[in-house]
Design a protein around this motif. Structure first.
Motif, PDB file in Angstrom:
ATOM      1  N   VAL A  34       2.224  -4.926   2.005  1.00  0.00           N
ATOM      2  CA  VAL A  34       1.877  -3.530   2.660  1.00  0.00           C
ATOM      3  C   VAL A  34       1.091  -2.425   1.689  1.00  0.00           C
ATOM      4  CG1 VAL A  34       2.939  -1.498   3.828  1.00  0.00           C
ATOM      5  CG2 VAL A  34       3.869  -4.106   4.079  1.00  0.00           C
ATOM      6  N   THR A  35       0.281  -1.976   2.122  1.00  0.00           N
ATOM      7  CA  THR A  35      -0.556  -1.122   1.234  1.00  0.00           C
ATOM      8  C   THR A  35      -0.671   0.270   2.301  1.00  0.00           C
ATOM      9  OG1 THR A  35      -1.645  -2.727   0.065  1.00  0.00           O
ATOM     10  CG2 THR A  35      -2.585  -0.396   0.014  1.00  0.00           C
ATOM     11  N   HIS A  36      -0.263   1.304   1.844  1.00  0.00           N
ATOM     12  CA  HIS A  36      -0.670   2.660   2.581  1.00  0.00           C
ATOM     13  C   HIS A  36      -1.974   3.164   1.932  1.00  0.00           C
ATOM     14  CE1 HIS A  36       3.392   2.017   4.462  1.00  0.00           C
ATOM     15  NE2 HIS A  36       3.853   1.877   3.272  1.00  0.00           N
ATOM     16  N   PHE A  37      -2.822   3.709   2.587  1.00  0.00           N
ATOM     17  CA  PHE A  37      -3.872   4.518   2.124  1.00  0.00           C
ATOM     18  C   PHE A  37      -4.315   5.831   2.881  1.00  0.00           C
ATOM     19  CE2 PHE A  37      -6.000   2.045   5.523  1.00  0.00           C
ATOM     20  CZ  PHE A  37      -7.015   2.882   5.922  1.00  0.00           C
ATOM     21  N   GLN A  38      -4.868   6.831   1.940  1.00  0.00           N
ATOM     22  CA  GLN A  38      -5.207   8.141   2.613  1.00  0.00           C
ATOM     23  C   GLN A  38      -6.515   8.551   1.850  1.00  0.00           C
ATOM     24  OE1 GLN A  38      -2.090  11.009   2.145  1.00  0.00           O
ATOM     25  NE2 GLN A  38      -3.358  12.670   2.804  1.00  0.00           N
ATOM     26  N   VAL A  40     -10.144   6.803  -1.965  1.00  0.00           N
ATOM     27  CA  VAL A  40      -8.942   6.907  -1.398  1.00  0.00           C
ATOM     28  C   VAL A  40      -7.788   6.851  -2.312  1.00  0.00           C
ATOM     29  CG1 VAL A  40      -9.685   5.584   0.761  1.00  0.00           C
ATOM     30  CG2 VAL A  40      -9.030   4.240  -1.295  1.00  0.00           C
ATOM     31  N   GLN A  41      -6.496   7.230  -1.801  1.00  0.00           N
ATOM     32  CA  GLN A  41      -5.599   7.089  -2.819  1.00  0.00           C
ATOM     33  C   GLN A  41      -4.689   5.975  -1.932  1.00  0.00           C
ATOM     34  OE1 GLN A  41      -1.589   9.892  -2.570  1.00  0.00           O
ATOM     35  NE2 GLN A  41      -2.298  10.112  -4.478  1.00  0.00           N
ATOM     36  N   CYS A  42      -4.130   5.143  -2.730  1.00  0.00           N
ATOM     37  CA  CYS A  42      -3.543   3.730  -2.072  1.00  0.00           C
ATOM     38  C   CYS A  42      -1.949   3.802  -2.666  1.00  0.00           C
ATOM     39  CB  CYS A  42      -4.023   2.606  -2.444  1.00  0.00           C
ATOM     40  SG  CYS A  42      -5.827   2.328  -1.769  1.00  0.00           S
ATOM     41  N   ARG A  43      -0.895   3.730  -2.011  1.00  0.00           N
ATOM     42  CA  ARG A  43       0.359   3.576  -2.441  1.00  0.00           C
ATOM     43  C   ARG A  43       0.901   2.217  -2.096  1.00  0.00           C
ATOM     44  NH1 ARG A  43       5.176   4.470   0.124  1.00  0.00           N
ATOM     45  NH2 ARG A  43       4.220   4.931   2.040  1.00  0.00           N
ATOM     46  N   LEU A  44       1.527   1.667  -3.026  1.00  0.00           N
ATOM     47  CA  LEU A  44       1.966   0.273  -2.935  1.00  0.00           C
ATOM     48  C   LEU A  44       3.208   0.248  -2.509  1.00  0.00           C
ATOM     49  CD1 LEU A  44       0.366  -1.616  -5.950  1.00  0.00           C
ATOM     50  CD2 LEU A  44      -0.560  -1.616  -3.752  1.00  0.00           C
ATOM     51  N   GLU A  45       3.517  -0.522  -1.464  1.00  0.00           N
ATOM     52  CA  GLU A  45       4.887  -0.567  -1.058  1.00  0.00           C
ATOM     53  C   GLU A  45       5.487  -2.223  -1.501  1.00  0.00           C
ATOM     54  OE1 GLU A  45       7.036  -1.502   3.274  1.00  0.00           O
ATOM     55  OE2 GLU A  45       5.948   0.323   3.061  1.00  0.00           O
ATOM     56  N   THR A  46       4.530  -2.878  -1.614  1.00  0.00           N
ATOM     57  CA  THR A  46       4.738  -4.180  -2.475  1.00  0.00           C
ATOM     58  C   THR A  46       3.876  -4.336  -3.668  1.00  0.00           C
ATOM     59  OG1 THR A  46       3.199  -5.337  -0.915  1.00  0.00           O
ATOM     60  CG2 THR A  46       5.653  -5.533  -0.350  1.00  0.00           C
ATOM     61  N   THR A  65      -0.637  -9.885  -6.477  1.00  0.00           N
ATOM     62  CA  THR A  65      -1.556  -9.976  -7.228  1.00  0.00           C
ATOM     63  C   THR A  65      -2.894  -9.509  -6.412  1.00  0.00           C
ATOM     64  OG1 THR A  65      -0.793 -11.764  -8.076  1.00  0.00           O
ATOM     65  CG2 THR A  65      -2.920 -11.770  -8.524  1.00  0.00           C
ATOM     66  N   HIS A  66      -3.628  -8.671  -7.136  1.00  0.00           N
ATOM     67  CA  HIS A  66      -4.970  -7.936  -6.656  1.00  0.00           C
ATOM     68  C   HIS A  66      -4.747  -7.219  -5.284  1.00  0.00           C
ATOM     69  CE1 HIS A  66      -7.202 -11.391  -9.035  1.00  0.00           C
ATOM     70  NE2 HIS A  66      -6.621 -10.684  -9.572  1.00  0.00           N
ATOM     71  N   GLN A  67      -3.515  -6.838  -5.057  1.00  0.00           N
ATOM     72  CA  GLN A  67      -3.233  -6.473  -3.639  1.00  0.00           C
ATOM     73  C   GLN A  67      -4.132  -5.324  -2.847  1.00  0.00           C
ATOM     74  OE1 GLN A  67       0.853  -5.855  -2.472  1.00  0.00           O
ATOM     75  NE2 GLN A  67       0.401  -3.803  -1.472  1.00  0.00           N
TER      76      GLN A  67
END
Length: 306
Positions: A208-212, A224-230, A233-235
């Motif tokens: 899961v990747t959240h982006f803004q 964009v700013q991406c926030r990793l939930e998981t 590799t190379h997510q």
């Protein structure tokens, strides 16, 4: 340790190296072909050619060679250590640096530099990856947490498992993202067509990747700013490409016509975690590298004139 595989009716007629690569994702096609050439892989007890076509009920036995012991040397790489105490440290990895040594690449890594600057590193991951809890790609810059003892290592790994670590990245992507934010929930695994790549596949691991969106440059680029939930590799690279907005400069997942900037425009800018001993939440921020900042200023100047 040997591994044994039994070929099913659905797999018969396919190439040995292709099927085995799908069965054991840790081995690349190149490694499998080397196993075949050097006699570490037998089919029904006999050596075969790399082009061997499988038959139903074929028994494949693989005895991978023992990895050669490597001596990891301490090197003065002038790493930027953002924070350090008796248990943990946070380092700002430069773009172009590999995190830890591997066969054929034993110098110039983050671990080589850490061994020069830090007296203690956790030993849970062995001599090749002392202190390493998580990784970022060679051409991704930014923050990494490092464990200085096993207590800290176990705590930080558990926080990653619990998805409680804060990891926010800045990425420049191709295309105009019309909406201001979104979430990509798509499983990631080894690409079926290219074993050197990852991709969104049904049998992949939950990702899961959240982006803004934080900036747009005409219809050509979006910041964009991406926030990793998981942490697959190379997510971010895989997920942004999956929704049609590949990272600028990405040689593996980007378009053929992209900027030649020495790798993907991706920076791990914010990292937060709970301290293993004090239970205090710590958060750190690293500014974008000079070349990334210069690229954005150049784009802004160019698109302001249009």
């Amino acid at each position: 340790m040997s591994e044994t595989f039994l070929i099913t009716a659905e797999q018969k007629g396919q190439r040995l190296d292709k099927v085995l690569g799908a069965l054991q994702e840790e081995w690349s096609r190149g490694q499998i072909q080397t196993f075949i050439d050097e006699g570490h892989l037998l089919v029904n007890g006999e050596k075969v050619k790399k082009t061997y076509k499988l038959k139903e009920n074929d028994e494949i036995v693989v005895n991978p060679p023992e990895p050669e012991p490597l001596e990891i040397l301490a090197e003065d790489l002038n790493l930027e250590i953002v924070y350090e105490d008796a248990d943990v440290l946070v380092v700002n990895k430069p773009k172009g640096m590999v995190v830890h040594p591997a066969p054929g690449h034993t110098t110039g890594t983050l671990v080589n530099g850490l061994m020069h600057q830090v007296t203690d590193l956790s030993g849970i991951n062995g001599v090749m990856r002392p202190g390493i809890v998580h990784r970022i790609d060679k051409d991704t810059s930014g923050l990494l947490m490092v464990a200085k003892n096993d207590l800290a290592h176990e705590s930080l790994v558990q926080q990653l498992v619990d998805k409680s670590v804060t990891r926010r990245y800045i990425a420049l992507v191709h295309g105009h993202i019309p909406h201001d934010k979104g979430t990509i929930d798509a499983p990631i695994g080894r690409d079926k067509k290219d074993r050197q790549k990852m991709g969104v596949v049904d049998e992949g691991k939950h990702a899961v990747t959240h982006f803004q969106v934080i900036g747009r440059f005409g219809v050509d680029y979006t910041l964009v700013q991406c926030r990793l939930e998981t942490g697959r590799t190379h997510q971010i690279r895989v997920h942004m490409n999956y929704i049609g907005y590949p990272l600028v400069g990405d040689p593996k997942y980007g378009p053929k016509k992209t900027m030649d900037i020495g790798g993907q425009a991706l920076h791990a800018g914010v990292l937060g975690f709970v301290h293993p001993r004090t239970n205090e939440y710590l958060e750190f921020e690293a500014p974008m590298p000079q070349e990334f900042d210069a690229l954005l200023n150049e784009l802004k100047s160019s698109y302001d004139k249009k």
